[in-house]
Design an enzyme around this catalytic site. Sequence first.
Site, PDB file in Angstrom:
ATOM      1  N   GLY A 167       3.092  -0.983   4.375  1.00  0.00           N
ATOM      2  CA  GLY A 167       3.040   0.420   4.026  1.00  0.00           C
ATOM      3  C   GLY A 167       4.429   0.899   3.614  1.00  0.00           C
ATOM      4  N   GLY A 168       5.046   1.498   4.651  1.00  0.00           N
ATOM      5  CA  GLY A 168       6.207   2.196   4.457  1.00  0.00           C
ATOM      6  C   GLY A 168       7.470   1.358   3.364  1.00  0.00           C
ATOM      7  N   GLU A 186      -5.165  -5.190  10.438  1.00  0.00           N
ATOM      8  CA  GLU A 186      -4.214  -4.113  10.730  1.00  0.00           C
ATOM      9  C   GLU A 186      -4.454  -3.382  11.999  1.00  0.00           C
ATOM     10  OE1 GLU A 186      -2.111  -3.039   6.607  1.00  0.00           O
ATOM     11  OE2 GLU A 186      -3.993  -1.863   7.121  1.00  0.00           O
ATOM     12  N   ASN A 245       0.785  -1.135  -0.023  1.00  0.00           N
ATOM     13  CA  ASN A 245      -0.028   0.000   0.021  1.00  0.00           C
ATOM     14  C   ASN A 245       0.846   1.187  -0.118  1.00  0.00           C
ATOM     15  OD1 ASN A 245      -1.883   2.089   0.542  1.00  0.00           O
ATOM     16  ND2 ASN A 245      -2.207   1.501   2.634  1.00  0.00           N
ATOM     17  N   TRP A 246       0.737   2.018  -1.234  1.00  0.00           N
ATOM     18  CA  TRP A 246       2.089   2.978  -1.215  1.00  0.00           C
ATOM     19  C   TRP A 246       1.224   4.436  -0.549  1.00  0.00           C
ATOM     20  CZ3 TRP A 246       3.694   3.058  -6.995  1.00  0.00           C
ATOM     21  CH2 TRP A 246       4.521   1.829  -7.378  1.00  0.00           C
ATOM     22  N   LYS A 247       0.127   4.258  -0.128  1.00  0.00           N
ATOM     23  CA  LYS A 247      -0.656   5.555   0.485  1.00  0.00           C
ATOM     24  C   LYS A 247      -0.325   6.719  -0.532  1.00  0.00           C
ATOM     25  CE  LYS A 247       0.388   3.377   4.735  1.00  0.00           C
ATOM     26  NZ  LYS A 247       0.135   3.502   6.309  1.00  0.00           N
ATOM     27  N   GLY A 302       2.397   2.193  10.489  1.00  0.00           N
ATOM     28  CA  GLY A 302       3.266   3.254  10.379  1.00  0.00           C
ATOM     29  C   GLY A 302       3.937   3.894  11.678  1.00  0.00           C
ATOM     30  N   SER A 319       3.655  -2.100  10.115  1.00  0.00           N
ATOM     31  CA  SER A 319       5.086  -2.175  10.480  1.00  0.00           C
ATOM     32  C   SER A 319       5.688  -3.549  10.129  1.00  0.00           C
ATOM     33  CB  SER A 319       5.522  -1.685  11.862  1.00  0.00           C
ATOM     34  OG  SER A 319       5.012  -0.181  11.837  1.00  0.00           O
ATOM     35  N   GLU A 365      -6.828   4.318   8.071  1.00  0.00           N
ATOM     36  CA  GLU A 365      -6.565   5.726   7.702  1.00  0.00           C
ATOM     37  C   GLU A 365      -7.878   6.421   7.005  1.00  0.00           C
ATOM     38  OE1 GLU A 365      -2.847   5.460   5.483  1.00  0.00           O
ATOM     39  OE2 GLU A 365      -1.911   5.002   7.323  1.00  0.00           O
ATOM     40  N   HIS A 422      -9.376   0.622   5.135  1.00  0.00           N
ATOM     41  CA  HIS A 422      -8.288   1.033   5.663  1.00  0.00           C
ATOM     42  C   HIS A 422      -8.174   1.915   6.562  1.00  0.00           C
ATOM     43  CE1 HIS A 422      -4.003   2.417   6.314  1.00  0.00           C
ATOM     44  NE2 HIS A 422      -3.729   1.419   5.666  1.00  0.00           N
TER      45      HIS A 422
HETATM   46  C1  PEP Z   1      -0.563  -0.008   5.840  1.00  0.00           C
HETATM   47  O1  PEP Z   1      -0.457   1.223   5.475  1.00  0.00           O
HETATM   48  O2  PEP Z   1      -1.375  -0.924   5.647  1.00  0.00           O
HETATM   49  C2  PEP Z   1       0.452  -0.538   6.568  1.00  0.00           C
HETATM   50  C3  PEP Z   1       0.567  -1.434   7.321  1.00  0.00           C
HETATM   51  O3  PEP Z   1       1.671   0.554   6.820  1.00  0.00           O
HETATM   52  P1  PEP Z   1       3.031   0.370   7.638  1.00  0.00           P
HETATM   53  O4  PEP Z   1       3.522  -1.001   6.854  1.00  0.00           O
HETATM   54  O5  PEP Z   1       3.826   1.669   7.034  1.00  0.00           O
HETATM   55  O6  PEP Z   1       2.874   0.256   9.024  1.00  0.00           O
END
Ligand code: PEP
Length: 265
Positions: free
Chosen positions: A244-245, A179, A9-11, A185, A223, A109, A107
């Site tokens: 994500g990151g 999640e 997930n590039w956000k 994040g 994470s 967010e 999600h």
């Molecule tokens: C996400 O945005 O779904 C996520 C899991 O982010 P991160 O890996 O950065 O925690």
Amino acid sequence: MKKIHLYGNWKMNLTRGETEAFFRDFAAQFSSPSPLAGAMGKTLEVAVFPPFTSLSAAESAIRSMNKDVAPILGAQNAYFEAKGAFTGEVSLPMLKDAGCTHVILGHSERRAIFGESDDLIARKVKAALDAALTPVFCYGETLGERESGKTLDVVSRQMHAALSGLSAGEMEKIVYAYEPVWAIGTGKSATSAEAEEVCALSKKLVQERAGRSFPVVVLYGGSVKPDNARELLSMDAIDGALVGGASLKADSFLQIYKQYSESKI
Ligand code: PEP
């Protein structure tokens, strides 16, 4: 070795040019003697979820790749109506037209920053299934909910809301992504035992609701990075990771699979 679903997930990251660079690096990672050579489609399924503006760059990069290494393309959100006066929204048929087969829905967010409710997310999940797109349905508890012992109640509520009105066949088509909000994040992943408990419960809950058993694909997200991938992905109920990151660079993204697969040799 089980098949690992590695979803990125590039956000709100990566422009068109950065997307093209990502895919150049991505394809290079698969040239032998990499442990990735021959894995795609067998022990590895990769999906990337760029922002809307980079979908066409991603789609053309994927189209020009060798099919044996090409990832799945998905989007990060959609509205449930097919078209009309919904300024700023993008519909599921539009995502299909842009080359997507998957869409992230629910999600945290979207829930926390944009106020998406369980009910709205349920409508989106149903609309995605009707449009023949695979929903990657996200759910999970906040830190306060975990600390007050409400994790399983919150997860059950979110899952029941999304599954209401769906047939067993529809439930089977969803990719579920647990999640925990406090792990997204923050650099602080759930422990493998915490993640396993909720992923196992998720599978049970879907099957009970469906009234029959079938393979339920459940990802853990929060994470995930190369140095915790091995332990998390080795858990029985965890079929992959929503990242994500660490998904913004092809190297760190694919390292997540490499760390896991190398531990299984
Ligand atoms: C996400 O945005 O779904 C996520 C899991 O982010 P991160 O890996 O950065 O925690």
